[in-house]
Motif scaffolding. Structure first.
Motif, short mmCIF file in Angstrom:
data_model
loop_
_atom_site.label_atom_id
_atom_site.label_comp_id
_atom_site.label_asym_id
_atom_site.label_seq_id
_atom_site.Cartn_x
_atom_site.Cartn_y
_atom_site.Cartn_z
N SER A 60 -8.67 -1.58 -0.99
CA SER A 60 -8.28 -0.68 -2.08
C SER A 60 -9.45 0.20 -2.50
CB SER A 60 -7.80 -1.50 -3.27
OG SER A 60 -7.54 -0.68 -4.39
N GLY B 275 0.81 -1.20 0.00
CA GLY B 275 0.00 0.00 0.00
C GLY B 275 0.85 1.26 0.00
N HIS C 96 -7.22 -0.77 8.77
CA HIS C 96 -6.71 -0.70 7.40
C HIS C 96 -5.27 -1.19 7.34
CE1 HIS C 96 -6.29 0.82 3.29
NE2 HIS C 96 -5.10 1.30 3.66
N SER C 97 -4.43 -0.70 8.25
CA SER C 97 -3.02 -1.09 8.26
C SER C 97 -2.85 -2.57 8.54
CB SER C 97 -2.26 -0.28 9.32
OG SER C 97 -2.38 1.11 9.08
N ASN D 145 6.14 2.96 -2.01
CA ASN D 145 4.99 3.14 -2.88
C ASN D 145 4.46 4.58 -2.77
OD1 ASN D 145 2.69 3.02 -4.43
ND2 ASN D 145 1.82 1.23 -3.40
N HIS E 118 -2.68 -4.41 -1.77
CA HIS E 118 -3.19 -3.76 -0.56
C HIS E 118 -3.31 -2.26 -0.78
CE1 HIS E 118 -2.37 -2.30 3.80
NE2 HIS E 118 -3.67 -2.46 3.62
N SER E 119 -4.48 -1.69 -0.53
CA SER E 119 -4.70 -0.25 -0.57
C SER E 119 -4.30 0.32 -1.94
CB SER E 119 -3.94 0.41 0.59
OG SER E 119 -4.34 1.74 0.79
N ARG E 120 -3.34 1.26 -1.98
CA ARG E 120 -2.90 1.78 -3.27
C ARG E 120 -2.31 0.68 -4.15
NH1 ARG E 120 2.00 5.68 -5.23
NH2 ARG E 120 0.84 6.94 -6.73
#
Length: 249
Positions: free
Chosen positions: A131, A42, A230-231, A72, A105-107
């Motif tokens: 995401s 992420g 989230h993390s 990232n 993950h995420s981004r």
């Protein structure tokens, strides 16, 4: 009801619960067929925090691929090109024609979607974890300014803080990058229809204060809701179980 930002403090607990779980030991989950799985980090992340997942993927019968992303941040188009080159070198040592899967993950989920557009039917499964792709797809290319306004939220929201930090890093590292108003390969890849043979899964947390469930769900694909930070999604035992089930299909 808005998610509680304090949930992010649970990431450490989620990590230790995972490490002592049957899922992490490779029990109570289906094992794989040895195909390669690329895991993308992420925002502000790299392969270091993904080591736990890559170790587990190898344990349950997959060949993890390293993203080689050092950090990232910055222009996503540049990052996708870098990852694509690294993956090509790794696959050349395995089987350059074989299908592989991507977990983002995420981004990293956005990068995964754009990367999958480059490879078409070679992508066996695309798994998005926390995401915001769903919100971007719902907004469409013409509605991304409204989507960015949503990500800013109010001045004190966690997602606004993360968004502003990300934008500053793009301006610092890649000042010529004009995402999302540009027409680069990354932006095109986000909105390109996936290959019909690629299976897609979105996993998100209803407690997520950074990427809310409302924008993590993707219309028309398999969606799974979990609880947690989230993390900590990449250390969440329920997420691991869902990924194992998805990869086997």
């Amino acid at each position: 009801m808005a998610a509680n930002p304090m949930t992010e403090l649970n990431a450490g607990r989620e990590f230790w619960e995972l490490r002592t779980s049957a899922v992490f030991a490779g029990r109570d989950v289906p094992h794989g067929d040895g195909h390669a799985v690329l895991v993308l980090p992420g925002l502000f992340g790299n392969d270091l925090y993904l080591g736990t997942m890559n170790q587990w993927l190898r344990r349950i019968g997959y060949q993890p691929l390293a993203s080689r992303i050092l950090w990232n941040v910055g222009c996503a188009d540049r990052l996708v090109d870098d990852v694509d080159q690294h993956v090509a070198r790794q696959l050349a040592r395995l089987d350059p024609e074989r299908q592989f899967s991507i977990v983002g993950h995420s981004r990293g989920g956005l990068l995964a979607k754009a990367l999958s557009a480059k490879h078409g039917r070679r992508i066996r499964h695309l798994i998005l974890v926390g995401s915001p792709l769903g919100g971007m797809l719902a907004a469409g290319p013409g509605g991304l300014q409204a989507f960015e306004q949503y990500m800013r939220g109010d001045g004190e929201s966690p997602r606004n803080t993360v968004y502003q930090m990300s934008r500053r890093m793009v301006q610092l590292l890649d000042p010529e990058c004009s995402v999302p108003s540009c027409d680069c390969a990354y932006m095109q890849g986000l909105f390109d229809a996936p290959d019909p043979q690629t299976r897609l899964t979105a996993i998100f947390s209803t407690d997520d204060a950074i990427v809310p469930a409302a924008i993590a769900q993707v219309h028309g694909i398999t969606n799974h809701a979990v609880r947690g930070s989230h993390s900590g999604l990449m250390f969440n035992a329920e997420v691991y179980k869902l990924i194992a089930n998805a990869l086997q299909t």
